[in-house]
Design a protein around this motif. Structure first.
Motif, PDB file in Angstrom:
ATOM      1  N   ASN A 148      20.989  98.935 -50.071  1.00  0.00           N
ATOM      2  CA  ASN A 148      19.641  99.484 -50.163  1.00  0.00           C
ATOM      3  C   ASN A 148      18.854  98.677 -51.198  1.00  0.00           C
ATOM      4  O   ASN A 148      19.081  98.809 -52.399  1.00  0.00           O
ATOM      5  CB  ASN A 148      19.689 100.959 -50.565  1.00  0.00           C
ATOM      6  N   ASP A 149      17.952  97.843 -50.723  1.00  0.00           N
ATOM      7  CA  ASP A 149      17.152  96.998 -51.601  1.00  0.00           C
ATOM      8  C   ASP A 149      15.723  97.512 -51.776  1.00  0.00           C
ATOM      9  O   ASP A 149      14.845  96.769 -52.221  1.00  0.00           O
ATOM     10  CB  ASP A 149      17.115  95.557 -51.062  1.00  0.00           C
ATOM     11  N   ASP A 150      15.475  98.769 -51.443  1.00  0.00           N
ATOM     12  CA  ASP A 150      14.117  99.310 -51.524  1.00  0.00           C
ATOM     13  C   ASP A 150      13.507  99.165 -52.908  1.00  0.00           C
ATOM     14  O   ASP A 150      12.332  98.807 -53.049  1.00  0.00           O
ATOM     15  CB  ASP A 150      14.081 100.778 -51.096  1.00  0.00           C
ATOM     16  N   ALA A 151      14.278  99.442 -53.951  1.00  0.00           N
ATOM     17  CA  ALA A 151      13.747  99.344 -55.315  1.00  0.00           C
ATOM     18  C   ALA A 151      13.357  97.905 -55.640  1.00  0.00           C
ATOM     19  O   ALA A 151      12.343  97.664 -56.309  1.00  0.00           O
ATOM     20  CB  ALA A 151      14.765  99.867 -56.326  1.00  0.00           C
ATOM     21  N   ILE A 152      14.118  96.943 -55.154  1.00  0.00           N
ATOM     22  CA  ILE A 152      13.798  95.532 -55.375  1.00  0.00           C
ATOM     23  C   ILE A 152      12.528  95.157 -54.618  1.00  0.00           C
ATOM     24  O   ILE A 152      11.653  94.461 -55.154  1.00  0.00           O
ATOM     25  CB  ILE A 152      14.984  94.631 -54.947  1.00  0.00           C
ATOM     26  N   LEU A 153      12.411  95.627 -53.394  1.00  0.00           N
ATOM     27  CA  LEU A 153      11.210  95.344 -52.602  1.00  0.00           C
ATOM     28  C   LEU A 153       9.957  95.905 -53.280  1.00  0.00           C
ATOM     29  O   LEU A 153       8.913  95.245 -53.333  1.00  0.00           O
ATOM     30  CB  LEU A 153      11.350  95.914 -51.191  1.00  0.00           C
ATOM     31  N   ARG A 154      10.039  97.124 -53.811  1.00  0.00           N
ATOM     32  CA  ARG A 154       8.888  97.737 -54.492  1.00  0.00           C
ATOM     33  C   ARG A 154       8.595  96.990 -55.798  1.00  0.00           C
ATOM     34  O   ARG A 154       7.440  96.775 -56.145  1.00  0.00           O
ATOM     35  CB  ARG A 154       9.130  99.219 -54.792  1.00  0.00           C
ATOM     36  N   TRP A 155       9.636  96.610 -56.535  1.00  0.00           N
ATOM     37  CA  TRP A 155       9.474  95.826 -57.768  1.00  0.00           C
ATOM     38  C   TRP A 155       8.698  94.548 -57.452  1.00  0.00           C
ATOM     39  O   TRP A 155       7.709  94.224 -58.097  1.00  0.00           O
ATOM     40  CB  TRP A 155      10.841  95.487 -58.358  1.00  0.00           C
ATOM     41  N   ASN A 156       9.153  93.838 -56.416  1.00  0.00           N
ATOM     42  CA  ASN A 156       8.515  92.567 -56.054  1.00  0.00           C
ATOM     43  C   ASN A 156       7.055  92.778 -55.651  1.00  0.00           C
ATOM     44  O   ASN A 156       6.195  91.963 -55.990  1.00  0.00           O
ATOM     45  CB  ASN A 156       9.286  91.884 -54.926  1.00  0.00           C
ATOM     46  N   ARG A 157       6.753  93.841 -54.945  1.00  0.00           N
ATOM     47  CA  ARG A 157       5.362  94.106 -54.554  1.00  0.00           C
ATOM     48  C   ARG A 157       4.491  94.346 -55.785  1.00  0.00           C
ATOM     49  O   ARG A 157       3.374  93.832 -55.863  1.00  0.00           O
ATOM     50  CB  ARG A 157       5.290  95.307 -53.606  1.00  0.00           C
TER      51      ARG A 157
END
Length: 169
Positions: A132-141
């Motif tokens: 689950n990379d959702d937190a990384i995706l949101r961080w990057n955004r």
């Protein structure tokens, strides 16, 4: 004729959840919120309804004082999974900051919201489920958004936060 809310059946919850998803995808968050409240009236701890209620509320953010971020936070605080609680709190801060940015708020008022979102996403990343990379995706955004606005770069340099590499200077 007196008006009162009618309860839905517990058996109707799965179909109601599907309608919440539909109304959110149609950009009708008020309808989605209403359905979530109907679900929670018969099952106050329904985790998916709590999560979707918080999201439906954040879908309505316009960057004004009237934004009901406290209600969204209460909904996310009731999530039993620590990862989800932290992740969705980060999403709340991110959406609040983006709504206020869209409303023309000054960067120095938004930087703390983005920093709080980034802190939540960093904490969520530490305890995320495998794959689950959702937190990384949101961080990057968030980082890309901060990098795309020169006024944030100037503001963050002044307080010692480098949005180029996302680490303290």
């Amino acid at each position: 004729m007196p008006l009162h809310l009618k309860p839905i059946s517990k058996a109707g919850i799965p179909e109601a959840i599907a309608k919440v998803d539909l109304y959110r995808s149609l950009n009708e968050p008020e309808e989605a919120e209403s359905i979530c409240r109907d679900i929670l009236a018969v099952d106050a701890t329904h985790q998916l309804a709590l999560r979707l209620l918080g999201l439906a509320i954040t879908d309505q953010f316009c960057g004004e004082i009237s934004d009901r971020w406290g209600e969204a936070q209460e909904s996310f605080d009731k999530l039993s999974d620590p990862y989800e609680r932290i992740y969705y709190t980060g999403l709340l801060h991110e959406r609040r900051a983006k709504a206020q940015l869209g409303a023309g708020r000054l960067p120095h008022t938004l930087t703390p919201l983005f920093e709080e979102a980034l802190n939540c996403f960093a904490e969520a990343e530490k305890i995320r489920p495998s794959g689950n990379d959702d937190a990384i995706l949101r961080w990057n955004r968030c980082v890309r958004l901060l990098q795309s606005h020169p006024e944030f770069q100037e503001e963050n340099q002044a307080v010692g936060f480098d949005v180029q590499d996302s680490s303290p200077v």
